[in-house]
Motif scaffolding. Structure first.
Motif, mmCIF file in Angstrom:
data_model
loop_
_atom_site.group_PDB
_atom_site.id
_atom_site.type_symbol
_atom_site.label_atom_id
_atom_site.label_comp_id
_atom_site.label_asym_id
_atom_site.label_seq_id
_atom_site.Cartn_x
_atom_site.Cartn_y
_atom_site.Cartn_z
ATOM 1 N N LEU A 260 0.830 -1.196 0.000
ATOM 2 C CA LEU A 260 0.000 0.000 0.000
ATOM 3 C C LEU A 260 0.873 1.258 0.000
ATOM 4 C CD1 LEU A 260 -2.740 1.392 0.101
ATOM 5 C CD2 LEU A 260 -2.702 1.143 2.572
ATOM 6 N N ALA A 261 1.914 1.265 0.834
ATOM 7 C CA ALA A 261 2.807 2.419 0.881
ATOM 8 C C ALA A 261 3.482 2.642 -0.471
ATOM 9 C CB ALA A 261 3.855 2.229 1.977
ATOM 10 N N ALA A 262 3.960 1.551 -1.087
ATOM 11 C CA ALA A 262 4.616 1.658 -2.396
ATOM 12 C C ALA A 262 3.633 2.150 -3.451
ATOM 13 C CB ALA A 262 5.215 0.316 -2.802
ATOM 14 N N SER A 263 2.411 1.640 -3.422
ATOM 15 C CA SER A 263 1.387 2.062 -4.382
ATOM 16 C C SER A 263 1.089 3.555 -4.251
ATOM 17 C CB SER A 263 0.099 1.258 -4.185
ATOM 18 O OG SER A 263 0.317 -0.111 -4.445
ATOM 19 N N CYS A 264 1.019 4.036 -3.005
ATOM 20 C CA CYS A 264 0.755 5.467 -2.773
ATOM 21 C C CYS A 264 1.902 6.319 -3.297
ATOM 22 C CB CYS A 264 0.540 5.726 -1.285
ATOM 23 S SG CYS A 264 -1.017 5.088 -0.644
ATOM 24 N N VAL A 265 3.133 5.925 -3.003
ATOM 25 C CA VAL A 265 4.304 6.697 -3.423
ATOM 26 C C VAL A 265 4.418 6.726 -4.941
ATOM 27 C CG1 VAL A 265 6.837 6.703 -3.418
ATOM 28 C CG2 VAL A 265 5.586 6.353 -1.285
ATOM 29 N N LEU A 266 4.127 5.579 -5.580
ATOM 30 C CA LEU A 266 4.269 5.473 -7.034
ATOM 31 C C LEU A 266 3.022 5.912 -7.799
ATOM 32 C CD1 LEU A 266 6.126 2.036 -7.127
ATOM 33 C CD2 LEU A 266 7.136 4.315 -7.380
ATOM 34 N N GLY A 267 1.963 6.246 -7.056
ATOM 35 C CA GLY A 267 0.726 6.676 -7.696
ATOM 36 C C GLY A 267 -0.003 5.548 -8.409
ATOM 37 N N GLU A 268 0.178 4.331 -7.951
ATOM 38 C CA GLU A 268 -0.457 3.157 -8.556
ATOM 39 C C GLU A 268 -1.642 2.706 -7.700
ATOM 40 O OE1 GLU A 268 2.718 0.341 -8.725
ATOM 41 O OE2 GLU A 268 3.802 1.424 -10.285
ATOM 42 N N THR A 269 -2.455 1.814 -8.270
ATOM 43 C CA THR A 269 -3.556 1.249 -7.503
ATOM 44 C C THR A 269 -3.037 0.077 -6.669
ATOM 45 O OG1 THR A 269 -4.161 -0.241 -9.301
ATOM 46 C CG2 THR A 269 -5.294 1.888 -9.212
ATOM 47 N N MET A 270 -3.756 -0.214 -5.610
ATOM 48 C CA MET A 270 -3.382 -1.321 -4.722
ATOM 49 C C MET A 270 -3.457 -2.633 -5.493
ATOM 50 S SD MET A 270 -2.611 -1.831 -1.458
ATOM 51 C CE MET A 270 -2.829 -2.915 -0.058
ATOM 52 N N PRO A 271 -2.471 -3.530 -5.309
ATOM 53 C CA PRO A 271 -2.519 -4.826 -5.995
ATOM 54 C C PRO A 271 -3.802 -5.591 -5.659
ATOM 55 C CG PRO A 271 -0.376 -4.481 -4.998
ATOM 56 C CD PRO A 271 -1.269 -3.368 -4.527
#
Length: 197
Positions: free
Chosen positions: A164-175
């Protein structure tokens, strides 16, 4: 704002099921004095905290639904803390000697506080259940002073936080393997851990 955690109701139901299963297997393992009623005390987290309220309600409801005849002696707020729970348990042991058969705790730290007080008073045979599966809680489970606890799957829990943290930083959706409830919540899976004689 996101929340990664466990479902408080499911946790409480699993906690209650520990007692229900033991009672069905051997009623006298829980009803120490054999009077047909399990006398319990409740250690609660914070006043008005959602998880505390839900854990308290549903652990008790699970006992009732499971056919365990219960009677609440007393309960108190220990703010998730071992030392506060220990002080409460010490007080209850003096007020209700030879009466308490079960301690239901909203978390492992408070359960450990109850264990501390029981050990100081040299009282044995009281069943204690907690929630969280902490390292000290698991040690108490292993040595038999804690009957059971409910633990979140720590690997999935940690992985969901990182993803979730990586998705937020990268502007991606949650896996997809971590579906969010209401777009903000992910509930990690849980398991029951009990002391085996």
């Amino acid at each position: 704002l996101y929340y990664i955690g466990v479902d408080a109701k499911e946790t409480a139901v699993l906690q209650g099921q520990i007692i229900v299963d033991l009672y069905r297997e051997d009623p006298l393992a829980i009803d120490r004095n054999g009077d047909g009623v399990v006398s319990y005390v409740m250690l609660e987290g914070e006043t008005s905290h959602q998880d505390s309220l839900i854990r308290t309600e549903w652990s008790v409801q699970t006992l009732k639904d499971g056919g365990v005849p219960i009677e609440k002696i007393t309960g108190g707020i220990a703010n998730w803390e071992r030392s506060q729970a220990s002080a409460l348990m010490e007080q209850w042991l003096s007020e209700y000697p030879d009466t308490i058969e079960l301690v239901i705790s909203n978390n492992d730290d408070m359960a450990l506080g109850a264990i501390d007080a029981l050990e100081r008073a040299q009282v044995s045979g009281v069943n204690i259940v907690g929630i969280d599966g902490t390292i000290p809680g698991l040690e108490a489970l292993e040595n038999g002073s804690l009957l059971g606890t409910v633990s979140a799957n720590k690997e999935i829990y940690a992985s969901a936080i990182v993803e979730l943290a990586a998705s937020c930083v990268l502007g991606e959706t949650m896996p997809e393997e971590y579906p969010l409830i209401d777009g903000n919540y992910y509930w990690a899976s849980q398991e029951i851990l009990i002391h085996e004689n």
